[in-house]
Design a protein around this motif. Structure first.
Motif, PDB file in Angstrom:
ATOM      1  N   GLU A 268      66.550  35.087  94.846  1.00  0.00           N
ATOM      2  CA  GLU A 268      66.130  36.372  94.275  1.00  0.00           C
ATOM      3  C   GLU A 268      65.087  36.176  93.170  1.00  0.00           C
ATOM      4  O   GLU A 268      64.070  36.872  93.122  1.00  0.00           O
ATOM      5  CB  GLU A 268      67.332  37.134  93.719  1.00  0.00           C
ATOM      6  CG  GLU A 268      68.383  37.492  94.748  1.00  0.00           C
ATOM      7  CD  GLU A 268      69.478  36.436  94.854  1.00  0.00           C
ATOM      8  OE1 GLU A 268      69.181  35.253  94.552  1.00  0.00           O
ATOM      9  OE2 GLU A 268      70.606  36.789  95.237  1.00  0.00           O
ATOM     10  N   GLY A 269      65.328  35.219  92.279  1.00  0.00           N
ATOM     11  CA  GLY A 269      64.371  34.950  91.210  1.00  0.00           C
ATOM     12  C   GLY A 269      63.055  34.424  91.739  1.00  0.00           C
ATOM     13  O   GLY A 269      61.981  34.776  91.232  1.00  0.00           O
ATOM     14  N   SER A 270      63.127  33.582  92.769  1.00  0.00           N
ATOM     15  CA  SER A 270      61.907  33.043  93.372  1.00  0.00           C
ATOM     16  C   SER A 270      61.051  34.156  93.964  1.00  0.00           C
ATOM     17  O   SER A 270      59.825  34.189  93.782  1.00  0.00           O
ATOM     18  CB  SER A 270      62.257  32.018  94.457  1.00  0.00           C
ATOM     19  OG  SER A 270      62.918  30.901  93.903  1.00  0.00           O
ATOM     20  N   PHE A 271      61.691  35.082  94.677  1.00  0.00           N
ATOM     21  CA  PHE A 271      60.952  36.221  95.243  1.00  0.00           C
ATOM     22  C   PHE A 271      60.339  37.077  94.139  1.00  0.00           C
ATOM     23  O   PHE A 271      59.223  37.591  94.283  1.00  0.00           O
ATOM     24  CB  PHE A 271      61.872  37.086  96.107  1.00  0.00           C
ATOM     25  CG  PHE A 271      62.081  36.551  97.492  1.00  0.00           C
ATOM     26  CD1 PHE A 271      61.028  36.002  98.210  1.00  0.00           C
ATOM     27  CD2 PHE A 271      63.325  36.610  98.107  1.00  0.00           C
ATOM     28  CE1 PHE A 271      61.209  35.505  99.496  1.00  0.00           C
ATOM     29  CE2 PHE A 271      63.519  36.125  99.394  1.00  0.00           C
ATOM     30  CZ  PHE A 271      62.457  35.567 100.088  1.00  0.00           C
ATOM     31  N   LEU A 272      61.066  37.229  93.029  1.00  0.00           N
ATOM     32  CA  LEU A 272      60.567  38.032  91.918  1.00  0.00           C
ATOM     33  C   LEU A 272      59.301  37.413  91.319  1.00  0.00           C
ATOM     34  O   LEU A 272      58.299  38.099  91.102  1.00  0.00           O
ATOM     35  CB  LEU A 272      61.646  38.165  90.846  1.00  0.00           C
ATOM     36  CG  LEU A 272      61.346  39.079  89.657  1.00  0.00           C
ATOM     37  CD1 LEU A 272      61.162  40.523  90.115  1.00  0.00           C
ATOM     38  CD2 LEU A 272      62.458  38.997  88.609  1.00  0.00           C
TER      39      LEU A 272
END
Length: 246
Positions: free
Chosen positions: A91-95
């Motif tokens: 999720e953080g990577s996509f953000l």
């Protein structure tokens, strides 16, 4: 209220509307759609940048009511690893990746090719394709929100909500912390460099698709510079990965 979750929703809606209005500008050549699209694009990009800053704040503060924080941060982690936990999970990577895409899209209007081709159909369609890609990432973030929150059900069992902005948060007593394989100085640098390279690839892709549709060979003028940017960051990322010795 779960501010981060709300920001992701606002950014998602703004990004999708920015794509549709940019497409209307390409089809109708009415500048009011271009101006509206730029405003919506700015709103989406600003929302994502603020969301990134907010997630960093929660990771550093180890606010374990958030599922992502609970899974990737903990009080015993050094400050630099709490920060790099931003890209430790999907999720953080996509953000971060989405934030870089919006930064790259915004930067196009300041490049030499962007200034030369800015009023052309090619640039208008390229912008639409780029915003379509960004919207796809925003949809992923809405579905897999990095601000999903733990709350107690009526039975007293903690569960995660990905849609309730006003759920009463359940704070865990500790965070699980980062995967030990990621607790390395070079791993704190390697992923964001790759995300910068991947984000830069969005623009040559959009230019190539637009050039094929319009049969306009000028797409190469725009794509060449951004291919070099992408190549630079990806090479740097691979170089830092080699320093890990794994």
């Amino acid at each position: 209220m779960n501010t981060g979750m709300g920001l992701i929703w606002i950014a998602g809606a703004s990004g999708l509307l920015a794509f549709f209005t940019s497409l209307l500008y390409f089809l109708k050549q009415d500048k009011k759609f271009m101006i509206l699209s730029q405003k919506l694009e700015f709103a989406a990009g600003a929302g994502i940048i603020i969301a990134i800053s907010l997630l960093v704040y929660h990771l550093v503060g180890v606010d374990t009511e958030y599922g992502y924080v609970f899974q990737h941060s903990s009080a015993d982690l050094a400050l630099k690893y709490r920060f790099s936990a931003l890209w430790a999970g999907q999720e953080g990577s996509f953000l971060v990746w989405t934030g870089f895409i919006f930064i790259m899209i915004a930067a196009t209007r300041f490049t030499r090719a962007g200034k030369v081709l800015g009023e052309t159909e090619l640039f208008a369609l390229m912008k639409s394709v780029s915003l379509f890609v960004a919207s796809a990432f925003l949809l992923l973030l809405v579905l897999k929100n990095p601000f999903s929150m733990y709350y107690l059900t009526w039975a007293g069992v903690p569960e995660v909500t990905n849609w309730n902005l006003f759920a009463e948060p359940f704070v865990a007593s500790y965070g699980q912390g980062m995967n030990p394989l990621l607790r390395n100085f070079w791993m704190a640098i390697h992923p964001p460099l790759l995300f910068l390279g991947y984000a830069a690839f969005t623009l040559p892709f959009a230019a190539a698709i637009s050039g094929l549709i319009l049969r306009d060979s000028r797409w190469q003028e725009f794509a060449t510079g951004w291919m070099r940017v992408s190549w630079f960051f990806l090479t740097m990322g691979i170089g830092f990965w080699s320093l890990l010795g794994v």
